[in-house]
Design a protein around this motif. Structure first.
Motif, PDB file in Angstrom:
ATOM      1  N   GLU A   1       0.844  -1.193   0.000  1.00 21.59           N
ATOM      2  CA  GLU A   1       0.000   0.000   0.000  1.00 21.59           C
ATOM      3  C   GLU A   1       0.881   1.246   0.000  1.00 21.59           C
ATOM      4  N   LEU A   2       0.721   2.073  -1.022  1.00 24.64           N
ATOM      5  CA  LEU A   2       1.460   3.318  -1.143  1.00 24.64           C
ATOM      6  C   LEU A   2       0.539   4.493  -0.880  1.00 24.64           C
ATOM      7  N   ALA A   3       0.992   5.413  -0.046  1.00 27.00           N
ATOM      8  CA  ALA A   3       0.298   6.686   0.140  1.00 27.00           C
ATOM      9  C   ALA A   3       0.889   7.660  -0.875  1.00 27.00           C
TER      10      ALA A   3
ATOM     11  N   CYS B   1       4.865  12.530   4.032  1.00 24.80           N
ATOM     12  CA  CYS B   1       5.561  12.233   2.778  1.00 24.80           C
ATOM     13  C   CYS B   1       4.858  11.094   2.045  1.00 24.80           C
ATOM     14  N   ALA B   2       4.989  11.068   0.725  1.00 22.33           N
ATOM     15  CA  ALA B   2       4.586   9.880  -0.026  1.00 22.33           C
ATOM     16  C   ALA B   2       5.436   8.721   0.468  1.00 22.33           C
ATOM     17  N   ARG B   3       4.830   7.540   0.629  1.00 25.82           N
ATOM     18  CA  ARG B   3       5.567   6.469   1.299  1.00 25.82           C
ATOM     19  C   ARG B   3       4.886   5.127   1.102  1.00 25.82           C
ATOM     20  N   LEU B   4       5.610   4.076   1.466  1.00 27.28           N
ATOM     21  CA  LEU B   4       5.002   2.763   1.646  1.00 27.28           C
ATOM     22  C   LEU B   4       4.333   2.779   3.010  1.00 27.28           C
ATOM     23  N   ALA B   5       3.012   2.745   3.027  1.00 22.60           N
ATOM     24  CA  ALA B   5       2.290   2.821   4.296  1.00 22.60           C
ATOM     25  C   ALA B   5       2.229   1.469   4.990  1.00 22.60           C
TER      26      ALA B   5
END
Length: 287
Positions: A17-19, A234-238
């Motif tokens: 899941e990516l934010a 930040c955009a990230r791997l959630a």
């Protein structure tokens, strides 16, 4: 890992899941560039996978999320495993034509190509060589980073190959590679607590797996040594989902507890934050 703690005999990564900062932009990118297809979506979430396959990537929107600082701990890349070299050749040609490739390497156990998504999150697309071809030295798996055979790869393309062909149904998340602040901390979590085996090392990096795979998880400190996880704006791997073998959930919980790793148990699921900041959601196979 203590001598009486047996390593996990198998593991599979199910859904990352990516934010992302702009859901529509990112969903379109993963369709066009990676070849994934939308399988389920709501107003604030899109799940994608290979055509006719299962979801392997979930995108959720964190409006106006900023890029992750390059030296912060966090995702290095999410790696999508294709079932054969022909599929990799299609992806290579598509990305080369679009000017999106950031790298292409032969790792001896696999061939891989690299790119970044619109938020700067790293992506690897790869195919494995047959396990019988994996090289070993002094009893340990040997991996390297060498130039990919571009001519041989392109030769796999059929004359009438469609470069916009979707990713095959069998496409999976093959591994996750993290930037971490400390390799000992990463090893303590993944090997001592979760139960993976250290397969090989590379200067500044560890490669760990279950069941003899070359790696399900990698961790490096190439730019992030001593750094903390990136802020959650930040955009990230959630998060990411991990399937562990049937009958191992209780022993995994015991191992996490013994290693001093904070975790939450929700019914038949364990949730623990790995050293770079993402939530690992561990469960046994559905019955």
């Amino acid at each position: 890992m203590s001598q009486d703690a047996a390593p996990l005999p198998a593991l599979s990564l199910e859904l990352a899941e990516l934010a992302v900062s702009d859901l529509a932009r990112s969903a379109g990118f993963y369709e066009r560039a990676v070849g994934l297809r939308r399988l389920r979506e709501t107003a604030d979430m899109v799940e994608l996978g290979g055509e006719g396959g299962r979801p392997i990537l979930r995108l959720t929107e964190s409006r106006d999320a900023r890029p992750k600082p390059a030296d912060a701990a966090g995702l290095f890349h999410v790696a999508f495993l294709l079932p054969d070299r022909a599929a990799l050749a299609t992806a290579f040609a598509r990305l080369a034509n679009a000017g999106l490739l950031t790298g292409a390497s032969d790792h001896l156990v696999s061939e891989a190509i690299y790119l970044d998504d619109p938020d700067g999150l790293g992506i690897e697309i790869y195919r494995d060589r047959p396990k019988s071809e994996w090289p070993y030295a002094d009893g340990r798996l040997k991996m390297a980073t060498e130039p990919i055979d571009q001519r041989g790869l392109v030769a796999e393309l059929a004359r009438d190959a469609a470069l916009d062909a979707p990713a095959p149904a069998a496409t999976t998340v093959g591994h996750l590679h993290f930037q971490v602040g400390d390799l000992d901390e990463a090893r303590a979590f993944w090997v001592d607590a979760v139960g993976l085996e250290l397969m090989t090392t590379y200067p500044g990096a560890l490669f760990m797996s279950a069941g003899g795979y070359h790696h399900h998880v990698a961790a490096n400190v190439w730019r992030s040594r001593g750094r903390k996880p990136a802020p959650e704006d930040c955009a990230r791997l959630a998060s990411f989902e991990v399937t562990i073998p049937a009958g191992t959930l209780a022993t995994t919980a015991t191992r996490l507890d013994a290693a001093g790793v904070a975790f939450e148990r929700r019914s038949e699921t364990l949730l623990a934050r790995e050293p770079s900041g993402a939530i690992a959601v561990m469960r046994e196979p559905a019955r």
